[in-house]
Design an enzyme around this catalytic site. Structure first.
Site, mmCIF file in Angstrom:
data_model
loop_
_atom_site.group_PDB
_atom_site.id
_atom_site.type_symbol
_atom_site.label_atom_id
_atom_site.label_comp_id
_atom_site.label_asym_id
_atom_site.label_seq_id
_atom_site.Cartn_x
_atom_site.Cartn_y
_atom_site.Cartn_z
ATOM 1 N N TYR A 145 -12.891 1.554 -7.050
ATOM 2 C CA TYR A 145 -13.212 2.359 -8.345
ATOM 3 C C TYR A 145 -11.635 2.194 -8.710
ATOM 4 C CZ TYR A 145 -13.670 5.276 -12.541
ATOM 5 O OH TYR A 145 -13.721 6.044 -13.733
ATOM 6 N N ASP A 240 -4.182 0.849 -5.252
ATOM 7 C CA ASP A 240 -4.851 2.471 -5.395
ATOM 8 C C ASP A 240 -4.600 3.222 -5.295
ATOM 9 O OD1 ASP A 240 -5.679 3.884 -7.808
ATOM 10 O OD2 ASP A 240 -7.611 2.657 -7.769
ATOM 11 N N LYS A 268 -4.666 11.968 -9.610
ATOM 12 C CA LYS A 268 -5.105 13.727 -8.994
ATOM 13 C C LYS A 268 -4.297 14.062 -8.230
ATOM 14 C CE LYS A 268 -9.215 11.194 -8.880
ATOM 15 N NZ LYS A 268 -9.964 9.751 -8.481
#
Ligand SMILES: *Cc1c(COP(=O)(O)O)cnc(C)c1O
Length: 430
Positions: A145, A240, A268
């Protein structure tokens, strides 16, 4: 029984104004049943719901809060900013400071641009890779994702080289025409696609440790193999590390694996709980973005002082010696304890962990890709989730998510979690 009457009422009220009551779908308890808990406050490794129940938090805002809730130095930094102003739309020294902290930890990043979310980071990195290579095709992996970027909301067609299918209405087939989706951990499939269409491929993007289909580490040699394929065909390799950056180790998966990507996306943890994303890498590539180069990307609130200050305070603290050692020790203790709790109860599970992200798959087989992850017993996970919640332990409301450990979870917290898990696993036998 857990009393959550106020949460139920808040849920009903929210439904009148907010689709599904949530501003991000994974927060709804869709995969486990029941209604989401409404949270009032957090402190250290605990969160409190509006009914006054306290939980040990293993979601940590889905990863960012590696220092736990309301870390003292993060709060102090934010208070300082509030005396000065929250946004200027002009450069501040804070942005350079955060950029330097990221570069120190990840030497593959020579230049970096701040954005406001992980989604924005991956979207922009892909545009940059395409602009730099003057090629259109993106390779991604099933179950990885990268945020809700149109061209990445795609699942594999019937064969690795067939056209992908959008996974959401609203994504035109045209947008995913240039996305090739391949099973994770299968190097031969990548080789095949690249040998056929190498000169058309702009980038390979992946979670180098997958964390959005549960936690799935790369097989030995997988990342190195991808690096070699990318080099052979002049393809930009994008890690990522929105979830794994500053999580699995100070320098992310690229430090652990010693495989160097061309571009890295972050989010994050580098915002310490405020909205931040970033992408960075080789100067030669990064200098293609505007205002230096022709690839356009911008943001009104990008690099805003609140988010920078929170990120700086977090990354400064993470430089402290021994901090990742302690995280490793506690995470290992938790993962081993959870496995023991399942084994003793005779419940078939498969456990994965990289640093302080871990997962209990309710599966009789190894989980190495999206196909095997999907074969998990998600009903059993739902029962486990509710059993743990009732005992005061807040895990993600979905089988396909990681559990995160923070620097403020104590051995006592972890042992209490394991003890509760032993009870819940036994209750799953019937
Ligand atoms: C969370 C996540 C994203 C998306 O970040 P947002 O801030 O939610 O847009 C992208 N990639 C990975 C690997 C993530 O875990």
């Amino acid at each position: 029984m857990l009393v959550v009457d106020k949460s139920k009422e808040a849920f009903r009220e929210a439904l009148k104004s907010i689709p599904g009551s949530v501003n991000s779908p994974v927060r709804a308890f869709g995969a486990v049943g029941g209604n989401p808990l409404f949270i009032e406050s957090g402190h250290g490794c605990y969160i409190n719901d509006i009914d006054g129940n306290r939980y040990v938090d293993y979601v940590l805002s889905w990863g960012p809060l590696i220092l736990g809730h309301l870390d003292k130095s993060v709060v102090k930094s934010l208070k300082e900013i509030l005396k000065k102003g929250t946004s200027f739309g002009a450069p501040t020294e804070l942005e350079t400071h955060l950029a330097q902290l990221v570069k120190e930890a990840m030497p593959s990043i020579e230049k970096i641009r701040m954005v406001n979310s992980g989604t924005e980071a991956t979207m922009s990195a892909i545009r940059l890779a395409r602009g730099y290579t003057k090629r259109d095709i993106v390779i991604k992996f099933d179950g990885c994702y990268h945020g809700h970027v149109d061209g990445l909301l795609v699942q594999a067609g019937s064969g690795a080289t067939t056209l992908g299918v959008p996974t959401s209405p609203g994504v035109p087939q045209d947008y995913v025409r240039n996305t090739v989706t391949i099973p994770f951990n299968n190097l031969d499939a990548v080789k095949e696609v690249c040998n056929n269409r190498g000169e058309e491929i702009a980038c390979i993007i992946l979670e180098p440790v997958a964390g959005n289909m549960g936690v799935i580490p790369p097989k030995k040699g997988y990342l190195k193999g991808l690096r070699e394929i990318a080099d052979k065909h002049g393809i930009v390799l994008i890690f990522d590390e929105v979830m794994t950056g500053f999580r699995v180790s100070h320098g992310g998966v690229q430090e652990l694996s010693k495989v160097t990507p061309d571009l890295t996306t972050l989010g994050k943890i580098i915002g310490g709980g405020l909205p931040v994303g970033a992408y960075g890498g080789k100067s030669e590539i990064m200098d293609c973005i505007s205002p230096v180069g022709p690839v356009y990307q911008a943001g009104t609130l990008s690099g805003n002082p609140m988010a920078m200050a929170s990120g700086i305070a977090t990354l400064e603290k993470l430089k402290k010696r021994g901090i990742y050692k302690k995280l490793e020790r506690n995470s290992k203790r938790l993962a081993e304890g959870l496995k023991r709790s399942a084994d003793e109860a005779g419940i078939p599970t498969y456990h994965t962990r990289v640093g302080s992200m871990l997962c209990t798959f309710f599966s009789e087989e190894e989980v190495t890709d999206y196909e095997s992850a999907k074969r998990c017993d998600t009903k059993r996970y739902a029962s486990y989730f509710h059993g743990m919640l009732e005992r005061g332990f807040y895990f993600a409301p979905s089988q396909f998510e990681a559990a995160f450990v923070s620097t403020v979870h104590s051995e006592e917290n972890i042992d209490a979690t394991i003890e509760a898990s032993c009870e819940v696993m036994k209750s799953l036998r019937n």
